[in-house]
Write a protein that holds these residues in place. Structure first.
Motif, mmCIF file in Angstrom:
data_model
loop_
_atom_site.group_PDB
_atom_site.id
_atom_site.type_symbol
_atom_site.label_atom_id
_atom_site.label_comp_id
_atom_site.label_asym_id
_atom_site.label_seq_id
_atom_site.Cartn_x
_atom_site.Cartn_y
_atom_site.Cartn_z
ATOM 1 N N ALA A 165 0.767 -1.239 -0.106
ATOM 2 C CA ALA A 165 -0.022 0.061 -0.032
ATOM 3 C C ALA A 165 0.944 1.162 -0.102
ATOM 4 O O ALA A 165 1.696 1.199 0.598
ATOM 5 C CB ALA A 165 -1.211 0.131 1.209
ATOM 6 N N ASN A 166 0.627 2.327 -0.737
ATOM 7 C CA ASN A 166 1.119 3.645 -0.770
ATOM 8 C C ASN A 166 2.529 3.728 -1.260
ATOM 9 O O ASN A 166 3.377 4.360 -0.920
ATOM 10 C CB ASN A 166 0.922 4.205 0.461
ATOM 11 N N ARG B 283 8.237 -4.114 3.259
ATOM 12 C CA ARG B 283 7.147 -4.729 4.311
ATOM 13 C C ARG B 283 7.447 -5.900 5.021
ATOM 14 O O ARG B 283 7.886 -6.669 4.549
ATOM 15 C CB ARG B 283 6.022 -4.719 3.396
ATOM 16 N N ILE B 284 7.267 -5.601 6.336
ATOM 17 C CA ILE B 284 7.347 -6.597 7.271
ATOM 18 C C ILE B 284 5.966 -7.377 7.502
ATOM 19 O O ILE B 284 5.100 -6.824 7.645
ATOM 20 C CB ILE B 284 7.852 -6.013 8.741
ATOM 21 N N SER C 74 -5.044 -5.073 8.929
ATOM 22 C CA SER C 74 -5.905 -6.260 8.647
ATOM 23 C C SER C 74 -6.614 -5.631 7.380
ATOM 24 O O SER C 74 -7.003 -6.620 6.694
ATOM 25 C CB SER C 74 -6.658 -6.650 9.576
ATOM 26 N N TYR C 75 -6.515 -4.536 7.032
ATOM 27 C CA TYR C 75 -7.360 -4.154 5.677
ATOM 28 C C TYR C 75 -6.248 -3.752 4.810
ATOM 29 O O TYR C 75 -6.489 -3.076 3.518
ATOM 30 C CB TYR C 75 -7.914 -2.705 6.174
ATOM 31 N N ASP C 76 -5.069 -4.091 4.968
ATOM 32 C CA ASP C 76 -4.031 -3.923 3.746
ATOM 33 C C ASP C 76 -3.696 -2.382 3.625
ATOM 34 O O ASP C 76 -3.120 -2.007 2.469
ATOM 35 C CB ASP C 76 -4.216 -4.653 2.431
ATOM 36 N N GLU C 77 -3.647 -1.904 4.606
ATOM 37 C CA GLU C 77 -3.572 -0.222 4.800
ATOM 38 C C GLU C 77 -2.240 -0.081 5.548
ATOM 39 O O GLU C 77 -1.892 -0.679 6.311
ATOM 40 C CB GLU C 77 -4.515 0.433 5.363
ATOM 41 N N LEU D 271 7.784 -7.731 13.328
ATOM 42 C CA LEU D 271 6.920 -8.961 12.843
ATOM 43 C C LEU D 271 6.230 -9.389 13.893
ATOM 44 O O LEU D 271 4.883 -9.656 13.300
ATOM 45 C CB LEU D 271 7.990 -10.087 12.682
ATOM 46 N N VAL D 272 6.340 -9.007 14.952
ATOM 47 C CA VAL D 272 5.453 -9.548 16.004
ATOM 48 C C VAL D 272 3.962 -8.584 15.859
ATOM 49 O O VAL D 272 2.976 -9.067 16.031
ATOM 50 C CB VAL D 272 6.086 -9.399 17.369
ATOM 51 N N LEU D 273 4.374 -7.168 15.552
ATOM 52 C CA LEU D 273 3.221 -6.202 15.451
ATOM 53 C C LEU D 273 2.565 -6.635 14.001
ATOM 54 O O LEU D 273 1.141 -6.759 14.115
ATOM 55 C CB LEU D 273 3.776 -5.080 15.425
ATOM 56 N N ALA D 274 3.104 -6.974 13.328
ATOM 57 C CA ALA D 274 2.561 -7.293 11.935
ATOM 58 C C ALA D 274 1.585 -8.586 12.052
ATOM 59 O O ALA D 274 0.473 -8.577 11.249
ATOM 60 C CB ALA D 274 3.556 -7.454 10.834
ATOM 61 N N LYS D 275 2.091 -9.574 12.701
ATOM 62 C CA LYS D 275 1.362 -10.919 12.969
ATOM 63 C C LYS D 275 0.088 -10.452 13.833
ATOM 64 O O LYS D 275 -1.147 -10.988 13.606
ATOM 65 C CB LYS D 275 2.039 -12.034 13.407
#
Length: 223
Positions: free
Chosen positions: A21-22, A111-112, A179-182, A202-206
């Motif tokens: 995104a962006n 992107r992580i 979770s909205y791919d933003e 990565l913890v945050l992304a998951k």
């Protein structure tokens, strides 16, 4: 980053093939910042063997995302040529994009996120961009073969450390989506913090991945 980049120097910025995104606006912002330092930004398509494994195909991919010379105000240098900058303690040769290797500095943008095939403290992100993205097709082939003998984590760390040591990485731009791919977070990462910051992000992304908001579900299947 401003302390390491001097006026007149070149700064290569990686641009990958995943639908981030962006991404055009983020790459442009990085280019604009480099210009404020009186340095010259260069955009390097970094996507392993994607785009048919050709420089033209990889350039077309990033341009389809809006990452063009006109929009960013920076030259795109696309090539499949690599240089071997070193080898890992396991004897794995480390490939790196030739244009990026010739720049005075490199910014790794990625992107992580969770990897689709491997699980670990480091999955898809800045390290993978240094390995597969900037390693181009030659690097991707070698690292995928090395997985037969070593774990993904071993390869990621050992190759990443050699790139950080040899390739004038000045900073990372780590992107995390919700979770909205933003775009949810953009983190500037210093080279010495790549490993630890990528683990944290990565913890945050998951945690931000889409999921069913139910702790327990009864499922009835009728044939």
């Amino acid at each position: 980053m401003a302390q390491g980049i001097q006026p007149g120097q070149t700064v290569a910025i990686s641009a990958g093939s995943r639908g981030i995104a962006n991404i055009a606006e983020i790459i442009k912002a990085a280019c604009d910042h480099i210009k404020t330092l009186d340095a010259l930004p260069l955009i390097i398509p970094a996507m392993g063997s994607h785009g048919g494994g050709t420089a033209e195909g990889q350039r077309e991919i990033i341009e389809s995302y809006g990452i063009t010379e006109e929009f960013t105000g920076a030259e795109i240098r696309a090539s499949m040529e690599t240089v071997i900058i070193d080898e890992t303690p396991q004897g794995i040769p480390v490939h790196f994009d030739k244009h990026a290797s010739e720049a005075d500095h490199v910014i790794v943008c990625g992107r992580i996120k969770a990897h689709t095939g491997f699980v670990g403290e480091i999955e898809s992100g800045l390290h993978k961009m240094m390995l597969i993205g900037l390693g181009k097709h030659e690097g991707a082939k070698i690292y995928h073969r090395a997985i037969l003998d070593y774990s993904f984590g071993q390869i990621v760390r050992s190759v990443g450390r050699q790139v950080l040591k040899q390739c004038s990485i000045v900073a990372g731009v780590a992107l995390v989506e919700n979770s909205y791919d933003e775009t949810a977070r953009i983190a500037a990462v210093s080279p010495e913090e790549f490993e630890e910051r990528e683990k944290e992000l990565l913890v945050l992304a998951k945690d931000w991945m889409p999921r069913l908001l139910l702790s327990e579900v009864d499922l009835l299947l009728i044939d």
